[in-house]
Design an enzyme around this catalytic site. Structure first.
Site, PDB file in Angstrom:
ATOM      1  N   ASP A  67       0.822  -1.216   0.000  1.00  0.00           N
ATOM      2  CA  ASP A  67       0.000   0.000   0.000  1.00  0.00           C
ATOM      3  C   ASP A  67       0.854   1.263   0.000  1.00  0.00           C
ATOM      4  O   ASP A  67       2.077   1.214   0.175  1.00  0.00           O
ATOM      5  CB  ASP A  67      -0.959  -0.004   1.203  1.00  0.00           C
ATOM      6  CG  ASP A  67      -0.284  -0.426   2.508  1.00  0.00           C
ATOM      7  OD1 ASP A  67       0.955  -0.417   2.573  1.00  0.00           O
ATOM      8  OD2 ASP A  67      -0.988  -0.763   3.460  1.00  0.00           O
ATOM      9  N   ASN A 136      -7.418  -2.413  14.251  1.00  0.00           N
ATOM     10  CA  ASN A 136      -8.813  -2.740  13.910  1.00  0.00           C
ATOM     11  C   ASN A 136      -8.905  -3.980  13.015  1.00  0.00           C
ATOM     12  O   ASN A 136      -9.951  -4.262  12.443  1.00  0.00           O
ATOM     13  CB  ASN A 136      -9.514  -1.541  13.265  1.00  0.00           C
ATOM     14  CG  ASN A 136      -8.925  -1.165  11.905  1.00  0.00           C
ATOM     15  OD1 ASN A 136      -8.086  -1.894  11.361  1.00  0.00           O
ATOM     16  ND2 ASN A 136      -9.354  -0.046  11.346  1.00  0.00           N
ATOM     17  N   HIS A 138      -7.130  -4.597  10.253  1.00  0.00           N
ATOM     18  CA  HIS A 138      -6.878  -4.463   8.810  1.00  0.00           C
ATOM     19  C   HIS A 138      -5.553  -5.090   8.409  1.00  0.00           C
ATOM     20  O   HIS A 138      -4.600  -5.120   9.177  1.00  0.00           O
ATOM     21  CB  HIS A 138      -6.987  -3.008   8.336  1.00  0.00           C
ATOM     22  CG  HIS A 138      -5.901  -2.076   8.763  1.00  0.00           C
ATOM     23  ND1 HIS A 138      -6.121  -0.748   9.058  1.00  0.00           N
ATOM     24  CD2 HIS A 138      -4.562  -2.252   8.930  1.00  0.00           C
ATOM     25  CE1 HIS A 138      -4.988  -0.164   9.374  1.00  0.00           C
ATOM     26  NE2 HIS A 138      -4.022  -1.051   9.313  1.00  0.00           N
ATOM     27  N   GLU A 143      -9.656  -1.744   5.340  1.00  0.00           N
ATOM     28  CA  GLU A 143     -10.353  -1.379   6.562  1.00  0.00           C
ATOM     29  C   GLU A 143     -11.576  -2.269   6.781  1.00  0.00           C
ATOM     30  O   GLU A 143     -12.039  -2.945   5.846  1.00  0.00           O
ATOM     31  CB  GLU A 143     -10.762   0.097   6.473  1.00  0.00           C
ATOM     32  CG  GLU A 143      -9.589   1.071   6.390  1.00  0.00           C
ATOM     33  CD  GLU A 143      -8.842   1.242   7.719  1.00  0.00           C
ATOM     34  OE1 GLU A 143      -8.662   0.255   8.461  1.00  0.00           O
ATOM     35  OE2 GLU A 143      -8.413   2.370   8.005  1.00  0.00           O
TER      36      GLU A 143
HETATM   37  C1  GLP Z   1      -0.521   0.429   8.464  1.00  0.00           C
HETATM   38  C2  GLP Z   1      -0.196  -0.423   7.249  1.00  0.00           C
HETATM   39  C3  GLP Z   1      -0.353  -1.895   7.542  1.00  0.00           C
HETATM   40  C4  GLP Z   1       0.346  -2.246   8.834  1.00  0.00           C
HETATM   41  C5  GLP Z   1      -0.279  -1.473   9.964  1.00  0.00           C
HETATM   42  C6  GLP Z   1       0.308  -1.807  11.327  1.00  0.00           C
HETATM   43  O1  GLP Z   1      -1.861   0.691   8.603  1.00  0.00           O
HETATM   44  N1  GLP Z   1      -0.999  -0.080   6.132  1.00  0.00           N
HETATM   45  O2  GLP Z   1       0.170  -2.644   6.458  1.00  0.00           O
HETATM   46  O3  GLP Z   1       0.241  -3.627   9.068  1.00  0.00           O
HETATM   47  O4  GLP Z   1      -0.053  -0.093   9.684  1.00  0.00           O
HETATM   48  O5  GLP Z   1       1.411  -1.008  11.592  1.00  0.00           O
HETATM   49  P1  GLP Z   1       2.414  -1.219  12.796  1.00  0.00           P
HETATM   50  O6  GLP Z   1       3.282  -2.352  12.402  1.00  0.00           O
HETATM   51  O7  GLP Z   1       3.170   0.078  12.878  1.00  0.00           O
HETATM   52  O8  GLP Z   1       1.589  -1.498  13.990  1.00  0.00           O
END
Ligand code: GLP
Length: 263
Positions: A67, A136, A138, A143
């Site tokens: 993404d 959440n 995702h 989402e």
């Molecule tokens: C973002 C990314 C996800 C990732 C998530 C968790 O929303 N789009 O791909 O898994 O963050 O991030 P973190 O590893 O900082 O908790």
């Protein structure tokens, strides 16, 4: 779904880096799907170490990132493109022409998303997809409520995602409201999937997506529909699972399982 409970963040990072390294050694031209966030930072550090120490060769692999924020230039310091360069790409012998990150500043997101899906197909599909997970539930920026059949497209971000990701920006107002994200359908097409999570903040959602019902309100639960998923959690992220004894037994008795299936 195989669940591995690591003692701590460092062990989670080592196990996941070794997992990826084994796939690259097995198939030199692996197509690898990659994730951003705090969670994979240690794993990327380990992969850089494996490259420097043992010559792990990235030169033939192709990568696709999950993404990117809409509106950010690839050189913007909060873009996922910048994150990937800083944390792994510039430290290993990757071929930049085989690196794909969604283009946040594209003039035509719809055409871009179609192009991205085609590129993945042209590369023969994703062999191994790495995932983190949002609070959440995702995966990528899919989402709650995202269709399990979804492909790469633009998604509006939930309020809690904007709050969570605001730590990287000067203020919450600076966080983009939209992102280009691979869909759940795109992710489920990967041949193998590795999801990693750490910390107490992820405990509730990890229990839900691993042991709870399959629901589009926790998009990671779609992984229950995939036949080759490994999840590596640290002890904190695993703390609300109910079947930890079972997961520990499997981890400690792998040789018995292998003997049973004759591998
Ligand atoms: C973002 C990314 C996800 C990732 C998530 C968790 O929303 N789009 O791909 O898994 O963050 O991030 P973190 O590893 O900082 O908790």
């Amino acid at each position: 779904m195989e669940v591995i409970i690591a003692d701590n963040y460092d062990e989670m990072s080592k196990i996941s880096a070794e997992f990826i390294a084994a796939e690259i050694r097995r198939k030199h031209d692996l197509t690898l799907g990659l994730a951003t966030g705090d969670t994979p930072l240690g794993m990327y550090r380990e992969l850089v170490n494996l490259h420097k120490r043992e010559g792990l060769d990235f030169s033939k692999i192709t990568t696709f990132n999950l993404d990117e924020y809409v509106g950010l230039d690839p050189l913007h310091k909060n873009s996922y493109n910048y994150f990937m360069n800083e944390n792994i790409f510039k430290h290993v012998n990757i071929n930049q022409s085989k690196v794909f990150v969604p283009q946040g500043n594209t003039n035509d997101p719809e055409i871009f998303c179609e192009w991205y899906e085609n590129k993945i197909n042209d590369a023969g599909g994703i062999d191994l997809q790495i995932l983190g997970i949002g609070r959440n539930g995702h995966i990528a920026f899919n989402e709650p409520g995202s269709s399990f059949a979804s492909r790469t497209r633009v998604k509006a971000l939930y309020k809690e995602t904007i709050e969570d990701n605001s730590r990287f920006f000067n203020s919450q107002d600076d966080v983009p409201r939209f992102a280009i994200s691979m869909g759940i359908g795109t992710i489920l097409d990967a041949k193998k999937i590795l999801l990693i999570a750490n910390g107490i903040k992820k405990a509730d959602v990890c229990a839900k997506f691993i042991e709870g019902p399959v629901t589009s309100m926790i998009t990671a639960s779609a992984l229950q529909l995939h036949s080759n998923v490994t999840v590596v959690l640290d002890k904190d992220a695993a703390s609300q699972l109910t079947r930890t004894e079972y997961y520990d037994w499997i981890r400690n008795n792998k040789h018995l399982v292998q003997k049973m299936i004759g591998s």
